[in-house]
Design a protein around this motif. Sequence first.
Motif, PDB file in Angstrom:
ATOM      1  N   THR A  14       0.801  -1.333  -0.008  1.00  0.00           N
ATOM      2  CA  THR A  14       0.098   0.062   0.219  1.00  0.00           C
ATOM      3  C   THR A  14       0.987   1.213   0.000  1.00  0.00           C
ATOM      4  OG1 THR A  14      -0.249   0.174   2.596  1.00  0.00           O
ATOM      5  CG2 THR A  14      -1.808  -1.037   1.335  1.00  0.00           C
ATOM      6  N   LEU A  15       2.148   1.197   0.210  1.00  0.00           N
ATOM      7  CA  LEU A  15       2.797   2.329   0.411  1.00  0.00           C
ATOM      8  C   LEU A  15       3.133   2.928  -1.256  1.00  0.00           C
ATOM      9  CD1 LEU A  15       5.531   1.145   2.680  1.00  0.00           C
ATOM     10  CD2 LEU A  15       3.615   2.174   3.252  1.00  0.00           C
ATOM     11  N   SER A  16       3.153   4.375  -0.903  1.00  0.00           N
ATOM     12  CA  SER A  16       3.280   5.245  -1.972  1.00  0.00           C
ATOM     13  C   SER A  16       4.312   6.371  -2.138  1.00  0.00           C
ATOM     14  CB  SER A  16       1.702   5.890  -2.304  1.00  0.00           C
ATOM     15  OG  SER A  16       1.827   6.827  -3.173  1.00  0.00           O
ATOM     16  N   SER A  17       5.037   6.597  -3.117  1.00  0.00           N
ATOM     17  CA  SER A  17       5.845   7.623  -3.241  1.00  0.00           C
ATOM     18  C   SER A  17       4.995   9.045  -3.021  1.00  0.00           C
ATOM     19  CB  SER A  17       6.541   7.775  -4.568  1.00  0.00           C
ATOM     20  OG  SER A  17       5.430   7.977  -5.759  1.00  0.00           O
ATOM     21  N   GLY A  18       3.753   9.044  -3.162  1.00  0.00           N
ATOM     22  CA  GLY A  18       3.174  10.455  -2.888  1.00  0.00           C
ATOM     23  C   GLY A  18       2.397  10.656  -4.200  1.00  0.00           C
ATOM     24  N   ASP A  19       2.843   9.825  -5.453  1.00  0.00           N
ATOM     25  CA  ASP A  19       2.310  10.505  -6.898  1.00  0.00           C
ATOM     26  C   ASP A  19       1.782   9.182  -7.450  1.00  0.00           C
ATOM     27  OD1 ASP A  19       3.406  10.745  -9.883  1.00  0.00           O
ATOM     28  OD2 ASP A  19       2.470  12.662  -9.109  1.00  0.00           O
ATOM     29  N   ASP A  20       0.662   9.163  -7.973  1.00  0.00           N
ATOM     30  CA  ASP A  20       0.068   8.054  -8.815  1.00  0.00           C
ATOM     31  C   ASP A  20       0.992   7.629  -9.988  1.00  0.00           C
ATOM     32  OD1 ASP A  20      -1.830   7.637  -6.671  1.00  0.00           O
ATOM     33  OD2 ASP A  20      -3.401   8.167  -7.861  1.00  0.00           O
ATOM     34  N   ARG A  21       1.282   8.531 -10.858  1.00  0.00           N
ATOM     35  CA  ARG A  21       1.987   8.534 -11.940  1.00  0.00           C
ATOM     36  C   ARG A  21       3.335   7.934 -11.495  1.00  0.00           C
ATOM     37  NH1 ARG A  21       0.940  11.029 -17.029  1.00  0.00           N
ATOM     38  NH2 ARG A  21       3.190  11.200 -17.387  1.00  0.00           N
ATOM     39  N   ALA A  22       4.013   8.340 -10.566  1.00  0.00           N
ATOM     40  CA  ALA A  22       5.365   7.814 -10.354  1.00  0.00           C
ATOM     41  C   ALA A  22       5.195   6.412  -9.679  1.00  0.00           C
ATOM     42  CB  ALA A  22       5.999   8.665  -9.153  1.00  0.00           C
ATOM     43  N   ASP A  23       4.261   5.880  -8.688  1.00  0.00           N
ATOM     44  CA  ASP A  23       3.944   4.735  -8.413  1.00  0.00           C
ATOM     45  C   ASP A  23       3.971   3.853  -9.696  1.00  0.00           C
ATOM     46  OD1 ASP A  23       4.266   5.485  -5.777  1.00  0.00           O
ATOM     47  OD2 ASP A  23       2.382   6.090  -5.439  1.00  0.00           O
ATOM     48  N   THR A  24       3.122   4.118 -10.487  1.00  0.00           N
ATOM     49  CA  THR A  24       2.730   3.245 -11.589  1.00  0.00           C
ATOM     50  C   THR A  24       4.224   2.935 -12.496  1.00  0.00           C
ATOM     51  OG1 THR A  24       0.645   3.983 -11.828  1.00  0.00           O
ATOM     52  CG2 THR A  24       1.678   3.010 -13.786  1.00  0.00           C
ATOM     53  N   LEU A  25       5.085   4.191 -12.633  1.00  0.00           N
ATOM     54  CA  LEU A  25       6.270   3.897 -13.436  1.00  0.00           C
ATOM     55  C   LEU A  25       7.156   3.022 -12.646  1.00  0.00           C
ATOM     56  CD1 LEU A  25       6.600   7.334 -14.967  1.00  0.00           C
ATOM     57  CD2 LEU A  25       6.064   5.243 -16.168  1.00  0.00           C
ATOM     58  N   ILE A  26       7.352   3.212 -11.387  1.00  0.00           N
ATOM     59  CA  ILE A  26       8.328   2.598 -10.607  1.00  0.00           C
ATOM     60  C   ILE A  26       7.827   1.060 -10.360  1.00  0.00           C
ATOM     61  CG2 ILE A  26       8.765   2.304  -8.050  1.00  0.00           C
ATOM     62  CD1 ILE A  26       8.783   5.237  -7.700  1.00  0.00           C
ATOM     63  N   ARG A  27       6.653   0.697 -10.300  1.00  0.00           N
ATOM     64  CA  ARG A  27       6.137  -0.541 -10.163  1.00  0.00           C
ATOM     65  C   ARG A  27       6.335  -1.401 -11.431  1.00  0.00           C
ATOM     66  NH1 ARG A  27       1.474  -1.121  -5.591  1.00  0.00           N
ATOM     67  NH2 ARG A  27       2.796   0.048  -4.261  1.00  0.00           N
ATOM     68  N   LEU A  28       5.917  -0.775 -12.472  1.00  0.00           N
ATOM     69  CA  LEU A  28       6.061  -1.434 -13.956  1.00  0.00           C
ATOM     70  C   LEU A  28       7.645  -1.549 -14.317  1.00  0.00           C
ATOM     71  CD1 LEU A  28       3.217   0.444 -16.070  1.00  0.00           C
ATOM     72  CD2 LEU A  28       3.475  -2.088 -14.803  1.00  0.00           C
ATOM     73  N   THR A  29       8.432  -0.651 -13.862  1.00  0.00           N
ATOM     74  CA  THR A  29       9.992  -0.797 -14.245  1.00  0.00           C
ATOM     75  C   THR A  29      10.678  -1.674 -13.635  1.00  0.00           C
ATOM     76  OG1 THR A  29       9.793   1.704 -14.754  1.00  0.00           O
ATOM     77  CG2 THR A  29      12.105   0.632 -14.409  1.00  0.00           C
ATOM     78  N   CYS A  30      10.151  -1.889 -12.144  1.00  0.00           N
ATOM     79  CA  CYS A  30      10.809  -2.924 -11.467  1.00  0.00           C
ATOM     80  C   CYS A  30      10.457  -4.098 -11.802  1.00  0.00           C
ATOM     81  CB  CYS A  30      10.562  -2.625  -9.924  1.00  0.00           C
ATOM     82  SG  CYS A  30      11.547  -1.257  -9.115  1.00  0.00           S
ATOM     83  N   GLY A  31       9.140  -4.346 -12.168  1.00  0.00           N
ATOM     84  CA  GLY A  31       8.672  -5.565 -12.568  1.00  0.00           C
ATOM     85  C   GLY A  31       9.380  -5.971 -13.606  1.00  0.00           C
ATOM     86  N   ARG A  32       9.564  -5.068 -14.768  1.00  0.00           N
ATOM     87  CA  ARG A  32      10.146  -5.551 -16.011  1.00  0.00           C
ATOM     88  C   ARG A  32      11.555  -5.899 -15.946  1.00  0.00           C
ATOM     89  NH1 ARG A  32       8.947  -1.191 -18.336  1.00  0.00           N
ATOM     90  NH2 ARG A  32      11.089  -0.100 -18.178  1.00  0.00           N
TER      91      ARG A  32
END
Length: 279
Positions: A14-32
């Motif tokens: 549930t933890l967030s960087s505080g920005d939805d776009r950044a969270d999405t990019l972070i999660r997709l980048t790390c998964g890839r």
Amino acid sequence: MSDASADRLARLVTLSSGDDRADTLIRLTCGRALSLPPLPSPVDPPDGHTDAEQILTAFAEQFSVDVTGISDNQRNRFIGAYGDNAFRVVVAIFVADLLPRVWAGCAALGLGKPGWTAEAVLDRDADPVAVVLGGFVPAVARMREVDAVTTEVVRLRGAEAHNCRLCKSLREGHALDAGGSEDLYSQIADFERAEGLTDAHKAALRYVDALVWSPSRIEPEVVDGMRKHFSGKQMLEITLDVMRNAANKIAVSMGADAPRVAEGTERYEVDEQGQTIFA
């Protein structure tokens, strides 16, 4: 499977960087980067990236692949882009990088995927730094199913992989009292040929290497070694220890991993509350 451990991992999701776009990019980048399913994303991937987001994705990718490759220039650009929020963003990257590894390891060992969820329900008000470093890390350190020497051997392997100068300069006191020594620890680098390390130590070290370098391809012999030498609770603890120890990637990525001593090593202990106490 410990309900408490599953709850702690679910909280991290549930933890967030505080920005939805950044969270999405972070999660997709790390998964890839890991070739593993990413954490659930709060929004659809953006069609285009701002300059800051391009810096972010490059930083997150290097953090996942090999944190030692983050250069001073890359670090400075990242800090320049995210300013006072940079540390929080790095902790969000840590979560997106390490949780998929934990789930891959647990699944391979037959432990399920504790705390896994397919939905992204983020807590944007919570401080991820406090939850990770003040909550999760000491909670894992309080686990005591694995003996102190094995725990220390696992920690030092992670310290070397991430080249954390601080971690490499420290020695845990309970492990020293239980038989740990510089002679033993010096054998970790070439552990397959080490005479002082036990078969259980070597099984644990193979598993550490798999989680660090190839979490999407954990070989059957690595799994067999873990199952032979450790109980289910111990395998979970070692898996979570890898994540706890990998919090050093936060410091390394930010250039904040300087050792506390100029030469040699310093003794410390993990107390009953899971806190680090220096001599």
